[in-house]
Each structure stands twice: as structure tokens, then as C-alpha cells.
Design an enzyme around this catalytic site. Structure first.
Site, PDB file in Angstrom:
ATOM      1  N   GLY A   1       0.778  -1.238   0.000  1.00 25.74           N
ATOM      2  CA  GLY A   1       0.000   0.000   0.000  1.00 25.74           C
ATOM      3  C   GLY A   1       0.809   1.288   0.000  1.00 25.74           C
ATOM      4  N   THR A   2       2.003   1.260  -0.601  1.00 29.26           N
ATOM      5  CA  THR A   2       2.762   2.521  -0.653  1.00 29.26           C
ATOM      6  C   THR A   2       2.063   3.548  -1.542  1.00 29.26           C
ATOM      7  OG1 THR A   2       4.208   1.821  -2.479  1.00 29.26           O
ATOM      8  CG2 THR A   2       4.983   1.372  -0.237  1.00 29.26           C
TER       9      THR A   2
ATOM     10  N   ASP B   1      -5.263  -4.280 -18.372  1.00 30.82           N
ATOM     11  CA  ASP B   1      -4.361  -3.139 -18.597  1.00 30.82           C
ATOM     12  C   ASP B   1      -4.553  -2.497 -19.976  1.00 30.82           C
ATOM     13  OD1 ASP B   1      -3.247  -3.627 -16.062  1.00 30.82           O
ATOM     14  OD2 ASP B   1      -1.805  -5.036 -16.883  1.00 30.82           O
TER      15      ASP B   1
ATOM     16  N   HIS C   1      -0.138   1.071 -13.399  1.00 29.56           N
ATOM     17  CA  HIS C   1       0.590  -0.089 -13.912  1.00 29.56           C
ATOM     18  C   HIS C   1       2.077   0.266 -14.029  1.00 29.56           C
ATOM     19  CE1 HIS C   1       1.175  -3.838 -16.000  1.00 29.56           C
ATOM     20  NE2 HIS C   1       1.961  -3.191 -16.843  1.00 29.56           N
TER      21      HIS C   1
ATOM     22  N   ILE D   1      -7.872  -9.774 -11.061  1.00 28.76           N
ATOM     23  CA  ILE D   1      -8.471  -9.258 -12.293  1.00 28.76           C
ATOM     24  C   ILE D   1      -9.954  -9.057 -12.032  1.00 28.76           C
ATOM     25  CG2 ILE D   1      -9.015  -9.825 -14.702  1.00 28.76           C
ATOM     26  CD1 ILE D   1      -6.347 -11.379 -14.758  1.00 28.76           C
TER      27      ILE D   1
ATOM     28  N   GLU E   1     -12.754  -3.704 -19.746  1.00 28.72           N
ATOM     29  CA  GLU E   1     -12.897  -5.139 -19.473  1.00 28.72           C
ATOM     30  C   GLU E   1     -11.663  -5.965 -19.845  1.00 28.72           C
ATOM     31  OE1 GLU E   1     -16.729  -6.760 -20.579  1.00 28.72           O
ATOM     32  OE2 GLU E   1     -17.735  -4.941 -19.875  1.00 28.72           O
TER      33      GLU E   1
HETATM   34  C1  GRF Z   1       2.626  -0.985  -7.836  1.00 27.58           C
HETATM   35  O1  GRF Z   1       3.868  -1.205  -8.443  1.00 27.58           O
HETATM   36  C2  GRF Z   1       1.547  -0.827  -8.864  1.00 27.58           C
HETATM   37  O2  GRF Z   1       1.993  -0.289 -10.062  1.00 27.58           O
HETATM   38  C3  GRF Z   1       1.094  -2.245  -9.083  1.00 27.58           C
HETATM   39  O3  GRF Z   1       1.163  -2.828  -7.806  1.00 27.58           O
HETATM   40  C4  GRF Z   1       2.175  -2.187  -7.042  1.00 27.58           C
HETATM   41  C5  GRF Z   1       1.570  -1.819  -5.704  1.00 27.58           C
HETATM   42  O4  GRF Z   1       2.526  -1.345  -4.800  1.00 27.58           O
HETATM   43  N1  GRF Z   1      -0.213  -2.261  -9.690  1.00 27.58           N
HETATM   44  P1  GRF Z   1       2.075  -0.755  -3.386  1.00 27.58           P
HETATM   45  O5  GRF Z   1       1.257  -1.825  -2.670  1.00 27.58           O
HETATM   46  O6  GRF Z   1       1.258   0.484  -3.626  1.00 27.58           O
HETATM   47  O7  GRF Z   1       3.337  -0.466  -2.673  1.00 27.58           O
END
Ligand code: GRF
Length: 200
Positions: free
Chosen positions: A14-15, A144, A108, A91, A141
Site C-alpha cells: 500500500g505505498t 491493462d 501499472h 483481475i 474489461e
Molecule cells: C505498484 O507497483 C503498482 O503499479 C502495481 O502494484 C504495485 C503496488 O505497490 N499495480 P504498493 O502496494 O502500492 O506499494
């Protein structure tokens, strides 16, 4: 201006959620943080900031559709305007995407349409590209494939490993996700076909 009520979906550390919280976007209220994993550290971050959390373990559901229907039901009372995917490792089924049509965004760790799916940093290194980056996009749908809101470039140096590249990508993510969300939530952009354009 009315704030958009958003849910942040996260399965891991969750950064990006933290970066969104720290950015204090004036046009967004994080109504709930949702996870499919009860041990996701993102949930701790939410609790620290007194943000409600909801967890539904995906195990035990027959199908993606069944699971997503339950998620829709649990989130209904929050009256959400936007779903923010931030490391949500599932997904979404068409059931969910249709329920929140045009109201889901994702980040992404590559310059889409290159390297969709998982392990994008590894894919970029293995392919040998000199630049990769980060994409924030609306979710449709496909996997990415939705219209692109913002992108930012990350240079790959000879000394980079998957780990160092991921660190660089994360740093850029934390800068551009709040920016993209500000654009989305303040009504400054419109989607025309595949293109996301600034309103004039
Ligand atoms: C990120 O690299 C994001 O692009 C991908 O999942 C990762 C999540 O990282 N979809 P964090 O949990 O927010 O640190």
C-alpha cells in the site's frame, strides 16, 4: 466543489495508498480501503488514518463473478464515485467493471501497452528496453487496456536489477498517481474514444 467518494483497493503493502493519503487531494475523500487479503499492510495504513476498511477473502468463492458481486454488495452503502486500484492483485470481472463503468482507475508499472500483466519490471529488463515507466489508466474489461490518463518515463541503466528498477518505478508512481487522481476527480479531463484529453 463536492468531493468524490473513492475506495482504494489494495492487496499488499500500500505505498501508493500512502502517497494518495499524503497528497491530501482536495477533490477526493477516501471513504474506504478494500482488500482481498486480511494481512495486507495497506489496511494498517488505512486504520492509522481512521479510514474504514473492508476485507473479503477471495478464497471460497466459486467464480470471479460471485466474488465481485459480493464486493459490489459490501461497497454499495459507501456510495462511491470512483474505485482506485493500487496494487489490487485480482483481475476484475465484467460484472464489476460494468457496475462502475468509467469509474475505475489503475496504476501499472510499465509504459502501456508494453508489458501488461504481472512482473512488468522483469519483463522490461528481460526485453532489454532502455526506458520503461508508469501508466495510470481507466479500467475497461481487458487487462491493462483502458484509456491512458498519465504516463511517466523511467530510464533503465546497465546496473539496474529488478529490485532497483522497481524502486525507481515506485518513486515515480507515488508522484504521478496523486496527480492523475486530481485530474480525474476535479473534472479536468474527458475521455474521447481511447484518448483522455484535458478539457479546454
Ligand atoms: C505498484 O507497483 C503498482 O503499479 C502495481 O502494484 C504495485 C503496488 O505497490 N499495480 P504498493 O502496494 O502500492 O506499494
Amino acid at each position: 466543489m463536492n468531493k468524490m467518494r473513492v475506495a482504494v483497493f489494495a492487496s499488499g503493502s500500500g505505498t501508493n495508498l500512502q502517497a494518495i493519503i499524503d497528497a491530501q487531494i482536495q477533490t477526493i475523500e477516501i471513504a474506504v480501503v478494500f482488500s482481498n487479503k486480511s494481512d495486507a499492510y495497506a489496511l494498517e495504513r488505512a486504520k492509522t488514518h481512521n479510514i474504514p476498511v473492508e476485507v473479503i477473502d477471495h478464497k471460497g468463492y466459486e467464480s470471479r463473478e460471485d466474488y465481485d458481486s459480493e464486493v459490489i454488495k459490501v461497497l454499495e452503502p459507501y456510495k462511491l464515485d470512483l474505485i482506485i486500484l493500487a496494487g489490487y492483485m485480482r483481475i476484475l470481472s465484467p460484472v464489476f467493471v460494468r457496475a462502475y463503468k468509467g469509474k475505475i482507475v489503475n496504476i501499472h508499472p510499465a509504459l502501456l501497452p508494453c508489458f501488461p500483466g504481472i512482473n512488468s519490471a522483469r519483463q522490461a529488463l528481460e526485453y532489454g528496453v532502455k526506458y520503461t515507466g508508469v501508466t495510470v489508466h481507466f479500467v475497461d474489461e481487458g487487462v491493462d487496456t483502458g484509456p491512458i490518463i498519465l504516463q511517466s518515463v523511467v530510464e533503465i541503466e546497465d546496473s539496474d536489477t529488478e529490485e532497483t528498477l522497481l524502486q525507481k518505478i515506485h518513486k515515480v508512481e507515488h508522484q504521478i498517481y496523486p496527480k492523475a487522481l486530481e485530474l480525474v476527480s476535479s473534472g479536468q479531463i474527458e475521455v474521447k474514444g481511447r484518448r483522455v484529453l484535458k478539457k479546454s
